[in-house]
Each structure stands twice: as structure tokens, then as C-alpha cells.
Design a protein around this motif. Structure first.
Motif, PDB file in Angstrom:
ATOM      1  N   VAL A   8      80.769 -88.984 -14.455  1.00  0.00           N
ATOM      2  CA  VAL A   8      80.811 -88.743 -15.888  1.00  0.00           C
ATOM      3  C   VAL A   8      80.591 -87.246 -16.072  1.00  0.00           C
ATOM      4  O   VAL A   8      79.573 -86.714 -15.647  1.00  0.00           O
ATOM      5  N   VAL A   9      81.563 -86.567 -16.670  1.00  0.00           N
ATOM      6  CA  VAL A   9      81.441 -85.127 -16.865  1.00  0.00           C
ATOM      7  C   VAL A   9      81.773 -84.753 -18.302  1.00  0.00           C
ATOM      8  O   VAL A   9      82.409 -85.511 -19.028  1.00  0.00           O
ATOM      9  N   THR A  10      81.328 -83.561 -18.662  1.00  0.00           N
ATOM     10  CA  THR A  10      81.653 -82.963 -19.944  1.00  0.00           C
ATOM     11  C   THR A  10      82.276 -81.607 -19.662  1.00  0.00           C
ATOM     12  O   THR A  10      81.690 -80.794 -18.944  1.00  0.00           O
ATOM     13  N   ILE A  11      83.471 -81.389 -20.190  1.00  0.00           N
ATOM     14  CA  ILE A  11      84.170 -80.113 -20.018  1.00  0.00           C
ATOM     15  C   ILE A  11      83.841 -79.243 -21.224  1.00  0.00           C
ATOM     16  O   ILE A  11      84.058 -79.648 -22.366  1.00  0.00           O
ATOM     17  N   ILE A  12      83.312 -78.051 -20.957  1.00  0.00           N
ATOM     18  CA  ILE A  12      82.840 -77.166 -22.017  1.00  0.00           C
ATOM     19  C   ILE A  12      83.567 -75.833 -21.940  1.00  0.00           C
ATOM     20  O   ILE A  12      83.635 -75.222 -20.861  1.00  0.00           O
ATOM     21  N   THR A  13      84.119 -75.407 -23.059  1.00  0.00           N
ATOM     22  CA  THR A  13      84.725 -74.074 -23.181  1.00  0.00           C
ATOM     23  C   THR A  13      84.152 -73.439 -24.450  1.00  0.00           C
ATOM     24  O   THR A  13      83.420 -74.089 -25.203  1.00  0.00           O
ATOM     25  N   ALA A  14      84.510 -72.193 -24.694  1.00  0.00           N
ATOM     26  CA  ALA A  14      84.076 -71.535 -25.928  1.00  0.00           C
ATOM     27  C   ALA A  14      84.673 -72.238 -27.145  1.00  0.00           C
ATOM     28  O   ALA A  14      84.112 -72.181 -28.236  1.00  0.00           O
ATOM     29  N   GLN A  15      85.815 -72.921 -26.956  1.00  0.00           N
ATOM     30  CA  GLN A  15      86.504 -73.570 -28.063  1.00  0.00           C
ATOM     31  C   GLN A  15      85.980 -74.976 -28.358  1.00  0.00           C
ATOM     32  O   GLN A  15      86.238 -75.510 -29.430  1.00  0.00           O
ATOM     33  N   GLY A  16      85.311 -75.610 -27.407  1.00  0.00           N
ATOM     34  CA  GLY A  16      84.846 -76.955 -27.682  1.00  0.00           C
ATOM     35  C   GLY A  16      84.340 -77.706 -26.473  1.00  0.00           C
ATOM     36  O   GLY A  16      84.247 -77.166 -25.369  1.00  0.00           O
ATOM     37  N   VAL A  17      84.049 -78.974 -26.718  1.00  0.00           N
ATOM     38  CA  VAL A  17      83.451 -79.857 -25.722  1.00  0.00           C
ATOM     39  C   VAL A  17      84.291 -81.122 -25.621  1.00  0.00           C
ATOM     40  O   VAL A  17      84.664 -81.708 -26.632  1.00  0.00           O
ATOM     41  N   THR A  18      84.594 -81.535 -24.375  1.00  0.00           N
ATOM     42  CA  THR A  18      85.310 -82.783 -24.133  1.00  0.00           C
ATOM     43  C   THR A  18      84.462 -83.645 -23.207  1.00  0.00           C
ATOM     44  O   THR A  18      84.248 -83.281 -22.043  1.00  0.00           O
ATOM     45  N   GLU A  19      83.986 -84.761 -23.737  1.00  0.00           N
ATOM     46  CA  GLU A  19      83.196 -85.681 -22.928  1.00  0.00           C
ATOM     47  C   GLU A  19      84.121 -86.725 -22.320  1.00  0.00           C
ATOM     48  O   GLU A  19      84.859 -87.389 -23.041  1.00  0.00           O
ATOM     49  N   LEU A  20      84.082 -86.858 -21.013  1.00  0.00           N
ATOM     50  CA  LEU A  20      84.907 -87.854 -20.327  1.00  0.00           C
ATOM     51  C   LEU A  20      84.056 -89.077 -20.005  1.00  0.00           C
ATOM     52  O   LEU A  20      82.896 -88.941 -19.622  1.00  0.00           O
ATOM     53  N   PRO A  21      84.616 -90.270 -20.132  1.00  0.00           N
ATOM     54  CA  PRO A  21      83.865 -91.485 -19.796  1.00  0.00           C
ATOM     55  C   PRO A  21      83.773 -91.661 -18.277  1.00  0.00           C
ATOM     56  O   PRO A  21      84.428 -90.946 -17.509  1.00  0.00           O
TER      57      PRO A  21
END
Length: 128
Positions: free
Chosen positions: A97-110
Motif C-alpha cells: 500500500v503506497v501513497t504517491i506524493i508530488t507538489a501537485q497532489g497525493v494519490t493513495e493506492l489501495p
């Protein structure tokens, strides 16, 4: 062209290394550790024009806050935060389970296979 290079680096290493087997002596042993060079920070400080730099973090507390701070401090374009608190994620399993983080936003993956996670990370780097 996209070239992906990866390296796993420990934060600390043994301060001294023995050339021989360390024999038992007493009930306890103290192992002195020293901090390793921060390769990701160095890369961020020397990032070239057009280069995309992605780092990874493993946090057990304040995952988003600590990962966002690392993104900024190390001059990264993206950081992938591993959530070690979720069953089925982390070490010794084939899922994560990871969360991808950039300056533009956050994407949580299941929760999903590590292969699927790698595909999502590659797509995020490629801007898809």
C-alpha cells in the motif's frame, strides 16, 4: 527516453567491521552504528535540468507530513510513501500500500501486488 535507476540504501551502517567471526562474550553486545551518506539529498542538490527525481519513504508515524517534508528537503519531484501500518503491506509479502506524493497532489493506492504498484509508479513518472 525514460531511464529508471534504483538503489536501496540504509540510513546507518556498522561503525566497525570485523574481518573475523565475532565470538560470544557475555550476555549482551553493543553494536555502534554510524550515519551513511544521504545519496538522495546529494542527487537532489545536483539535479540536472529536465531530470526527474523520485524517492521512497517508509514511515510509521505522520506518513504524509514526513514524506512531504522529505520531498521538499531533498528537492524531489515525487516521493512514494510506503504504509507499513496496513496488513498485507511492507516486507515479507507480495502486496503493498503506497501513497504517491508530488507538489501537485497525493494519490493513495489501495492494497495490490507489488508489480501493480511498480506500474503505477512508472506511469506517474511518465506523466500518464
Amino acid at each position: 527516453d525514460i531511464i529508471i535507476k534504483a538503489a536501496a540504501v540504509a540510513d546507518y551502517r556498522p561503525q566497525t567491521v570485523s574481518d573475523e567471526k565475532v565470538k560470544k562474550s557475555g550476555d549482551h553486545m553493543t553494536l555502534e552504528l554510524e550515519k551513511t551518506d544521504d545519496i538522495l539529498k546529494y542527487l537532489g542538490e545536483h539535479k540536472k535540468e529536465g531530470q526527474f527525481l523520485c524517492g521512497f519513504s517508509m514511515e510509521t508515524e505522520h506518513m504524509l507530513e514526513n514524506s512531504r517534508a522529505k520531498l521538499k528537503k531533498k528537492n524531489l519531484d515525487m516521493i512514494v510513501a510506503n504504509n507499513l501500518k496496513v496488513p498485507g503491506a511492507g516486507f515479507g509479502v507480495d502486496t503493498n500500500v503506497v501513497t504517491i506524493i508530488t507538489a501537485q497532489g497525493v494519490t493513495e493506492l489501495p492494497l495490490q501486488s507489488k508489480d501493480a504498484v511498480a506500474g503505477h509508479i512508472a506511469d506517474a513518472i511518465a506523466g500518464k
